[in-house]
Design a protein around this motif. Sequence first.
Motif, mmCIF file in Angstrom:
data_model
loop_
_atom_site.group_PDB
_atom_site.id
_atom_site.type_symbol
_atom_site.label_atom_id
_atom_site.label_comp_id
_atom_site.label_asym_id
_atom_site.label_seq_id
_atom_site.Cartn_x
_atom_site.Cartn_y
_atom_site.Cartn_z
ATOM 1 N N ILE A 82 -4.504 -22.230 -6.817
ATOM 2 C CA ILE A 82 -4.804 -22.980 -8.043
ATOM 3 C C ILE A 82 -4.266 -22.196 -9.234
ATOM 4 O O ILE A 82 -4.429 -20.979 -9.321
ATOM 5 N N ASN A 83 -3.643 -22.909 -10.161
ATOM 6 C CA ASN A 83 -3.107 -22.281 -11.367
ATOM 7 C C ASN A 83 -4.211 -22.202 -12.422
ATOM 8 O O ASN A 83 -4.673 -23.219 -12.936
ATOM 9 N N VAL A 84 -4.633 -20.978 -12.727
ATOM 10 C CA VAL A 84 -5.652 -20.771 -13.763
ATOM 11 C C VAL A 84 -5.066 -20.099 -15.001
ATOM 12 O O VAL A 84 -5.802 -19.718 -15.912
ATOM 13 N N ALA A 85 -3.732 -19.952 -15.038
ATOM 14 C CA ALA A 85 -3.083 -19.298 -16.180
ATOM 15 C C ALA A 85 -3.265 -20.137 -17.437
ATOM 16 O O ALA A 85 -3.265 -21.364 -17.392
ATOM 17 N N ALA A 91 -18.035 -22.424 -25.362
ATOM 18 C CA ALA A 91 -18.665 -23.189 -26.437
ATOM 19 C C ALA A 91 -19.017 -22.303 -27.635
ATOM 20 O O ALA A 91 -19.044 -22.773 -28.773
ATOM 21 N N ASP A 92 -19.250 -20.998 -27.399
ATOM 22 C CA ASP A 92 -19.606 -20.107 -28.515
ATOM 23 C C ASP A 92 -18.385 -19.431 -29.139
ATOM 24 O O ASP A 92 -18.517 -18.503 -29.926
ATOM 25 N N GLY A 93 -17.174 -19.880 -28.772
ATOM 26 C CA GLY A 93 -15.960 -19.401 -29.424
ATOM 27 C C GLY A 93 -15.250 -18.242 -28.744
ATOM 28 O O GLY A 93 -14.224 -17.771 -29.223
ATOM 29 N N GLU A 94 -15.747 -17.763 -27.622
ATOM 30 C CA GLU A 94 -15.065 -16.687 -26.912
ATOM 31 C C GLU A 94 -13.798 -17.247 -26.277
ATOM 32 O O GLU A 94 -13.780 -18.352 -25.766
ATOM 33 N N SER A 95 -12.723 -16.463 -26.331
ATOM 34 C CA SER A 95 -11.467 -16.894 -25.712
ATOM 35 C C SER A 95 -11.139 -15.972 -24.538
ATOM 36 O O SER A 95 -11.429 -14.780 -24.569
ATOM 37 N N LEU A 96 -10.546 -16.569 -23.518
ATOM 38 C CA LEU A 96 -10.155 -15.847 -22.314
ATOM 39 C C LEU A 96 -8.727 -16.232 -21.991
ATOM 40 O O LEU A 96 -8.440 -17.400 -21.701
ATOM 41 N N GLN A 97 -7.817 -15.267 -22.070
ATOM 42 C CA GLN A 97 -6.409 -15.503 -21.739
ATOM 43 C C GLN A 97 -6.170 -14.976 -20.334
ATOM 44 O O GLN A 97 -6.431 -13.802 -20.055
ATOM 45 N N ILE A 98 -5.685 -15.840 -19.428
ATOM 46 C CA ILE A 98 -5.387 -15.445 -18.054
ATOM 47 C C ILE A 98 -3.895 -15.612 -17.808
ATOM 48 O O ILE A 98 -3.323 -16.679 -18.062
ATOM 49 N N ASN A 99 -3.266 -14.546 -17.324
ATOM 50 C CA ASN A 99 -1.888 -14.604 -16.839
ATOM 51 C C ASN A 99 -1.958 -14.477 -15.329
ATOM 52 O O ASN A 99 -2.775 -13.712 -14.806
ATOM 53 N N GLN A 100 -1.103 -15.212 -14.627
ATOM 54 C CA GLN A 100 -1.203 -15.298 -13.176
ATOM 55 C C GLN A 100 0.160 -15.124 -12.530
ATOM 56 O O GLN A 100 1.139 -15.711 -12.958
ATOM 57 N N ALA A 101 0.190 -14.303 -11.457
ATOM 58 C CA ALA A 101 1.374 -14.154 -10.598
ATOM 59 C C ALA A 101 0.874 -14.308 -9.167
ATOM 60 O O ALA A 101 0.299 -13.375 -8.603
ATOM 61 N N GLY A 102 1.016 -15.509 -8.615
ATOM 62 C CA GLY A 102 0.481 -15.774 -7.279
ATOM 63 C C GLY A 102 -1.032 -15.777 -7.333
ATOM 64 O O GLY A 102 -1.642 -16.538 -8.075
ATOM 65 N N THR A 103 -1.647 -14.883 -6.553
ATOM 66 C CA THR A 103 -3.116 -14.790 -6.553
ATOM 67 C C THR A 103 -3.625 -13.676 -7.456
ATOM 68 O O THR A 103 -4.832 -13.497 -7.605
ATOM 69 N N GLN A 104 -2.709 -12.915 -8.085
ATOM 70 C CA GLN A 104 -3.100 -11.789 -8.938
ATOM 71 C C GLN A 104 -3.188 -12.233 -10.394
ATOM 72 O O GLN A 104 -2.355 -12.993 -10.878
#
Length: 176
Positions: A82-85, A91-104
């Motif tokens: 699954i692509n989660v990049a 809801a409280d404004g926190e941001s999460l940046q995910i970079n993905q290479a395969g399963t890593q």
Amino acid sequence: MAETGGSGGGAGKGTMVAIATAIIGGITTIIVAFINRPDPQPAANNSTPSAEVERKDEGAGANPAKDSQLPPMPALKTPEVINVAGMWTSADGESLQINQAGTQLTVAAAAMTGGGPFSAQGTGQIQGRDVTWTVQASIQGNLVEMDCSARVTTAGNSLQGSCNAMGSRFPFIYNR
């Protein structure tokens, strides 16, 4: 009980040792011969149906080893990753940046909390719909390690889970 000599009805220790040695040697020879025996069956050619492989002079059941061959195993299907990049937000404004290479994964998070700015960076992986990562977080100037785990919803638009740090659990929901 006294030992008897080599004469008479009893066998002496030397004779028993010789017999035991001969038996062990014979068993060893049989085992080595069994291990080193050539393979009696030629390699199977999976492109030819088994009915065509039979020789004309052999009837069905003439070669039980050939008749008992199992069909080839189907190729295992590699599960889709699954692509989660991308950018995820709570809801409280926190941001999460995910970079993905395969399963890593590489992860970076940032938020403004009541105690001041929060930022974290780390690495993780995805298996099926389960996502895990470990980050080093800076909270009010202190470095804290956080272990996080989440599950991607079936629709793929939400990460729901929690992070554990300093003996406390912090639940979250991030959306795309």
